[in-house]
Design an enzyme around this catalytic site. Structure first.
Site, mmCIF file in Angstrom:
data_model
loop_
_atom_site.group_PDB
_atom_site.id
_atom_site.type_symbol
_atom_site.label_atom_id
_atom_site.label_comp_id
_atom_site.label_asym_id
_atom_site.label_seq_id
_atom_site.Cartn_x
_atom_site.Cartn_y
_atom_site.Cartn_z
ATOM 1 N N ASP A 1 -13.011 -17.738 5.724
ATOM 2 C CA ASP A 1 -11.960 -17.200 5.562
ATOM 3 C C ASP A 1 -10.880 -17.335 6.707
ATOM 4 O O ASP A 1 -11.276 -16.059 7.520
ATOM 5 C CB ASP A 1 -11.753 -15.840 4.830
ATOM 6 C CG ASP A 1 -10.312 -15.216 4.394
ATOM 7 O OD1 ASP A 1 -9.361 -15.884 5.006
ATOM 8 O OD2 ASP A 1 -10.229 -14.162 3.921
ATOM 9 N N LYS B 1 -1.493 -17.326 6.023
ATOM 10 C CA LYS B 1 -0.581 -16.661 7.131
ATOM 11 C C LYS B 1 0.151 -17.453 8.034
ATOM 12 O O LYS B 1 1.353 -17.755 7.428
ATOM 13 C CB LYS B 1 -1.734 -15.709 7.577
ATOM 14 C CG LYS B 1 -2.036 -14.595 6.756
ATOM 15 C CD LYS B 1 -2.668 -13.331 7.597
ATOM 16 C CE LYS B 1 -2.594 -12.051 6.923
ATOM 17 N NZ LYS B 1 -3.737 -11.505 6.261
ATOM 18 N N TYR C 1 0.607 -1.260 -0.253
ATOM 19 C CA TYR C 1 0.036 0.015 -0.113
ATOM 20 C C TYR C 1 0.732 1.339 0.068
ATOM 21 O O TYR C 1 0.260 2.244 0.660
ATOM 22 C CB TYR C 1 -0.896 -0.121 1.157
ATOM 23 C CG TYR C 1 -1.852 -1.247 1.267
ATOM 24 C CD1 TYR C 1 -2.660 -1.668 0.399
ATOM 25 C CD2 TYR C 1 -1.462 -2.199 2.274
ATOM 26 C CE1 TYR C 1 -3.358 -2.969 0.316
ATOM 27 C CE2 TYR C 1 -2.021 -3.535 2.352
ATOM 28 C CZ TYR C 1 -3.057 -3.774 1.190
ATOM 29 O OH TYR C 1 -3.548 -4.887 1.343
ATOM 30 N N TYR D 1 -12.101 -8.286 5.290
ATOM 31 C CA TYR D 1 -11.136 -8.306 4.362
ATOM 32 C C TYR D 1 -10.673 -9.734 3.922
ATOM 33 O O TYR D 1 -10.671 -10.526 4.718
ATOM 34 C CB TYR D 1 -9.868 -7.508 5.041
ATOM 35 C CG TYR D 1 -8.548 -7.440 4.425
ATOM 36 C CD1 TYR D 1 -8.499 -6.680 3.181
ATOM 37 C CD2 TYR D 1 -7.634 -8.724 4.211
ATOM 38 C CE1 TYR D 1 -7.344 -6.624 2.362
ATOM 39 C CE2 TYR D 1 -6.656 -8.736 3.531
ATOM 40 C CZ TYR D 1 -6.397 -7.620 2.636
ATOM 41 O OH TYR D 1 -5.072 -7.889 1.751
HETATM 42 C C1 PLP Z 1 -4.101 -11.616 4.920
HETATM 43 C C2 PLP Z 1 -5.468 -12.134 4.466
HETATM 44 C C3 PLP Z 1 -5.748 -12.353 3.196
HETATM 45 C C4 PLP Z 1 -5.083 -12.358 2.271
HETATM 46 O O1 PLP Z 1 -3.875 -13.130 2.137
HETATM 47 P P1 PLP Z 1 -2.588 -12.723 1.503
HETATM 48 O O2 PLP Z 1 -1.467 -13.660 1.667
HETATM 49 O O3 PLP Z 1 -2.126 -11.416 1.822
HETATM 50 O O4 PLP Z 1 -2.958 -12.780 -0.278
HETATM 51 C C5 PLP Z 1 -7.188 -12.791 3.019
HETATM 52 N N1 PLP Z 1 -8.096 -13.078 3.733
HETATM 53 C C6 PLP Z 1 -7.818 -12.837 5.181
HETATM 54 C C7 PLP Z 1 -8.903 -12.792 6.440
HETATM 55 C C8 PLP Z 1 -6.430 -12.354 5.447
HETATM 56 O O5 PLP Z 1 -6.224 -11.693 6.733
#
Ligand code: PLP
Length: 426
Positions: free
Chosen positions: A247, A276, A21, A150
């Site tokens: 997610d 992550k 960003y 997000y």
């Molecule tokens: C960080 C994140 C993503 C994206 O993952 P990247 O490895 O950065 O592409 C998607 N969903 C959630 C909930 C996240 O915290």
């Protein structure tokens, strides 16, 4: 190229290197990290060390330079760092898939290994759309989510990020138009569950899936909500033929005090994304898991395959470290460590509630958040934390931490002091 001095490195960085960003050329000078070990980042040029309050964006749960993870990487490097996954397979990927199936909510049986969280969300969406297409219901192609979420920075994930105040407003006219409901309240509210149920019912014919971050919304605003909403989503999705995607990229691997946040509600989604902390913060890898119903549905279609296959799919090096990281996690009393950090953050962040400009202080698992009534002054807040010897990366009106699980009590207290200092000066 000879070693760069710190000023040389910073000048080249500013001129040539994009940061997350970030503008080009860069405007705020980053700190230069020379090495990292345990919970400490060692700064270049003898500028000392910082306790890491960020786990490198939720990922380094076991800390840095961990002997077990290092050994797993070294050992795998001696065999092969990568081979293609089309037509070939290997033990690290197979073992990782089995570990993920065994530890994730019952019913998730099949694993797609992706190379980043955003890609795993793209794959999850593709799975859902293709599932309905295969069943002859191709009109089911929209997604429903709640605000404040997000899900990543590539196209489909951007379309389900919160459309306001987020980082993707620029594209609002071009992204697929998804269905949004209000943000989930922290506590269980019957009126909100009605809103959820009604929206799913109203849009059922065009909805492929509901996608949410369970229990904790991360980069969309660090908000927590009642796990009871997950059961409401499960019931409404089942009642109206809509798939449910969790997610868990930020919440997975123990962060919220359950191995996966879905566990707080004992709900199994149809599709789940992890990333992550998957590799303990060592290498980029994510995964999309799905149920047999979803996999079989896709396989019955006119195109009976999942048409996705990244070059570095199933990367053996990342998969080996991921296996080692998961075994390290499950081989210890991780829940006690997360609870210990939770107690430390609760105690250490309590004084922040008294500060002018602070609107909320909240802690869940190994996550601590201080919310302000104004946008954080990034420079002042970061400098205040650094003066306390801690690395933090606030955003919007939020100063927060999710430390590695190996952070000792003294360092947790120090991180909390730094969050308070950043809140005072940011
Ligand atoms: C960080 C994140 C993503 C994206 O993952 P990247 O490895 O950065 O592409 C998607 N969903 C959630 C909930 C996240 O915290």
């Amino acid at each position: 190229m000879p070693d760069l001095t710190v000023p040389e490195l910073l000048e080249l960085d500013r001129r040539h290197v994009w940061h997350p960003y970030g503008p080009m050329p860069g405007r705020q000078e980053p700190l230069v990290v020379a090495a990292a070990s345990g919970v400490r980042l060692k700064l270049a040029g003898g500028s000392g060390e910082l306790v890491d309050g960020m786990s490198s964006w939720w990922s380094a749960i076991h800390g840095y330079n961990h002997p077990v993870l290092n050994e797993a990487a070294r050992e795998q490097l001696g065999r092969m760092s990568h081979v293609m996954f089309g037509g070939l397979t290997h033990e690290p990927a197979v073992r990782l898939a089995k570990l993920l199936v065994d530890m994730s909510p019952d019913g998730l049986e099949h694993v797609f290994l992706a190379d980043s969280g955003s890609v795993s969300v793209e794959v999850a969406v593709k799975m859902c759309l293709q599932y309905w297409r295969s069943l002859g219901r191709a009109s089911k192609q929209r997604l429903l989510t709640w605000r404040g979420g997000y899900h990543g920075d590539t196209w489909q994930p951007m379309s389900v990020c919160d459309p306001e105040g987020g980082m993707h407003e620029l594209w609002s006219g071009m992204l697929p138009r998804q269905v949004f409901v209000g943000p989930p309240p922290a506590a269980y509210e019957e009126s909100y569950t009605q809103e959820l149920r009604a929206a799913i019912a109203r849009h059922a014919d065009e909805l492929a899936a509901v996608i949410v971050e369970p229990v904790v919304q991360g980069a969309g605003g660090m908000r927590f909500h009642s796990p009871a909403y997950l059961r409401v989503l499960r019931e409404a999705c089942d009642a109206h033929d809509v798939l449910l995607v969790f997610d868990e990229i930020a919440t997975g691997f123990g962060r919220t005090g359950a191995l996966f946040a879905a566990g707080h509600a004992a709900v199994t989604p149809d599709v789940m994304c992890v990333g992550k902390a998957l590799t303990g913060g060592y290498l980029t890898m994510a995964a999309t898991l799905c149920t047999t119903r979803v996999a079989e549905g896709i396989s019955r279609g006119e195109v009976p395959v999942l048409a996705h296959g990244p070059t570095f799919m199933g990367n053996p090096l990342a998969a080996s470290v991921a296996c080692a990281s998961i075994e390290l996690l499950l081989g210890q009393d991780w829940l006690s460590e997360v609870k210990r950090i939770e107690a430390g953050l609760r105690e250490g962040l309590a004084p922040a509630a008294e500060l002018p400009g602070v609107t909320d202080v909240r802690v869940l698992g190994a996550i601590g958040v201080v919310q302000l009534d104004h946008a954080v002054d990034m420079k002042a807040a970061t400098e205040a934390a650094v003066r306390e010897g801690v690395w933090l990366r606030p955003f919007r009106d939020l100063i927060y931490t999710m430390p590695p699980y190996v952070t000792g009590d003294v360092d947790v207290a120090r991180i909390a002091r730094a969050v308070c200092a950043a809140a005072r000066e940011g």
